[in-house]
Motif scaffolding. Structure first.
Motif, PDB file in Angstrom:
ATOM      1  N   GLY A  21      34.027 -17.457  -9.724  1.00 15.30           N
ATOM      2  CA  GLY A  21      35.202 -17.063 -10.473  1.00 15.30           C
ATOM      3  C   GLY A  21      36.353 -16.708  -9.555  1.00 15.30           C
ATOM      4  N   GLN A  22      37.531 -16.625 -10.179  1.00 13.80           N
ATOM      5  CA  GLN A  22      38.743 -16.313  -9.432  1.00 13.80           C
ATOM      6  C   GLN A  22      39.641 -15.451 -10.305  1.00 13.80           C
ATOM      7  OE1 GLN A  22      41.071 -19.753  -8.426  1.00 13.80           O
ATOM      8  NE2 GLN A  22      42.748 -18.536  -7.611  1.00 13.80           N
ATOM      9  N   SER A  23      40.229 -14.445  -9.685  1.00 18.06           N
ATOM     10  CA  SER A  23      41.207 -13.600 -10.351  1.00 18.06           C
ATOM     11  C   SER A  23      42.364 -13.435  -9.380  1.00 18.06           C
ATOM     12  CB  SER A  23      40.599 -12.242 -10.702  1.00 18.06           C
ATOM     13  OG  SER A  23      41.576 -11.424 -11.300  1.00 18.06           O
ATOM     14  N   GLY A  24      43.457 -14.140  -9.658  1.00 17.48           N
ATOM     15  CA  GLY A  24      44.588 -14.131  -8.731  1.00 17.48           C
ATOM     16  C   GLY A  24      44.189 -14.764  -7.414  1.00 17.48           C
ATOM     17  N   SER A  25      44.284 -13.999  -6.338  1.00  9.25           N
ATOM     18  CA  SER A  25      43.919 -14.541  -5.028  1.00  9.25           C
ATOM     19  C   SER A  25      42.556 -14.018  -4.562  1.00  9.25           C
ATOM     20  CB  SER A  25      44.998 -14.191  -4.000  1.00  9.25           C
ATOM     21  OG  SER A  25      45.133 -12.793  -3.902  1.00  9.25           O
ATOM     22  N   TYR A  26      41.760 -13.492  -5.495  1.00  7.75           N
ATOM     23  CA  TYR A  26      40.423 -12.979  -5.201  1.00  7.75           C
ATOM     24  C   TYR A  26      39.398 -13.983  -5.724  1.00  7.75           C
ATOM     25  CZ  TYR A  26      36.486  -9.734  -5.035  1.00  7.75           C
ATOM     26  OH  TYR A  26      35.289  -9.143  -4.767  1.00  7.75           O
ATOM     27  N   TYR A  27      38.410 -14.355  -4.880  1.00  8.21           N
ATOM     28  CA  TYR A  27      37.432 -15.375  -5.226  1.00  8.21           C
ATOM     29  C   TYR A  27      36.020 -14.807  -5.085  1.00  8.21           C
ATOM     30  CZ  TYR A  27      41.349 -18.547  -4.396  1.00  8.21           C
ATOM     31  OH  TYR A  27      42.565 -19.173  -4.430  1.00  8.21           O
ATOM     32  N   SER A  58      32.960 -12.470  -1.192  1.00  8.24           N
ATOM     33  CA  SER A  58      34.244 -12.292  -1.845  1.00  8.24           C
ATOM     34  C   SER A  58      35.323 -12.651  -0.848  1.00  8.24           C
ATOM     35  CB  SER A  58      34.426 -10.835  -2.276  1.00  8.24           C
ATOM     36  OG  SER A  58      33.392 -10.445  -3.136  1.00  8.24           O
ATOM     37  N   GLN A  95      48.540 -13.284  -0.508  1.00  6.49           N
ATOM     38  CA  GLN A  95      49.184 -12.672  -1.660  1.00  6.49           C
ATOM     39  C   GLN A  95      50.693 -12.637  -1.459  1.00  6.49           C
ATOM     40  OE1 GLN A  95      47.281  -8.819  -2.003  1.00  6.49           O
ATOM     41  NE2 GLN A  95      45.894  -9.652  -3.525  1.00  6.49           N
TER      42      GLN A  95
END
Length: 159
Positions: free
Chosen positions: A123-129, A150, A155
Motif C-alpha cells: 500500500g501507499q499513502s502519499g509518499s509512504y510505502y 516502509s 516530500q
C-alpha cells in the motif's frame, strides 16, 4: 576484550580473497561503483508489474559468511533493493529512503543457490510505502527470508 579481538581477527586465508578483489574505476554515469559491483552484481529482474516484481539472484561466494551461507546483511540488502524497486513508478524516479525494516530469517541460502526474490507493494499513502519481500530458493521452493519495509519518498514542502 582481547578474547573478542582475537575471535574477530581474520586469518591469512580469510583475508586473501578480499585483497585479490579488483574493481573498475568509478565514473559517474558510465560505470558501476563498488556497491553495485560487489552487492548487486548478478541480480536481475525477471518480471515486472506496477506493484509486483520478480527477481533472480545466484548466491556468490563474495556475499557469504564463514559458514558458506548468504550473509544476513546481504539478505537485508536484497530486501531493501527489491523493495525500493517495486516502489518506483517510473524510470528515473528518485530512490525512496527505508525508514523501517524487519526481516524474518527462516532458512540459510548456500553458495550457488538460485534465489527468487518477490517484492510486493502492500500500500501507499502519499509518499509512504509499505512493502513485503520474500526470498525463496528456486530449487527447493523453501522460503529463506521474509522482509517487511516502509519507505518514504521525496516530500514537497508545505511552507
Amino acid at each position: 576484550m582481547e578474547k573478542a579481538k582475537k575471535f574477530l581477527e581474520l586469518t591469512k586465508e580469510e583475508s586473501e580473497p578480499v585483497l585479490e578483489l579488483t574493481f573498475p574505476p568509478h565514473s559517474i554515469g558510465t560505470e558501476s561503483c563498488f556497491y553495485e559491483y560487489f552487492a548487486l552484481k548478478g541480480m536481475r529482474v525477471d518480471h515486472f508489474e506496477p506493484s509486483l516484481i520478480y527477481c533472480s539472484f545466484k548466491v556468490p561466494p563474495r556475499l557469504t559468511n564463514r559458514g558458506g551461507n548468504l550473509a544476513s546483511g546481504a539478505v537485508a540488502n536484497l530486501v531493501d533493493i527489491a523493495g525500493n524497486a517495486v516502489a518506483r513508478k517510473k524510470k528515473g524516479e528518485t530512490i525512496k529512503v527505508s525508514v523501517d525494516m524487519s526481516i524474518l530469517y527462516i532458512s540459510l541460502a548456500k553458495i550457488g543457490d538460485d534465489l527468487e526474490i518477490v517484492s510486493r507493494l502492500l500500500g501507499q499513502s502519499g509518499s509512504y510505502y509499505g512493502i513485503v519481500v520474500v526470498v525463496k530458493n528456486k530449487t527447493t521452493g523453501e522460503v529463506d527470508a521474509e522482509g517487511r519495509l516502509s519507505l518514504l519518498g521525496k516530500q514537497t514542502s508545505k511552507l
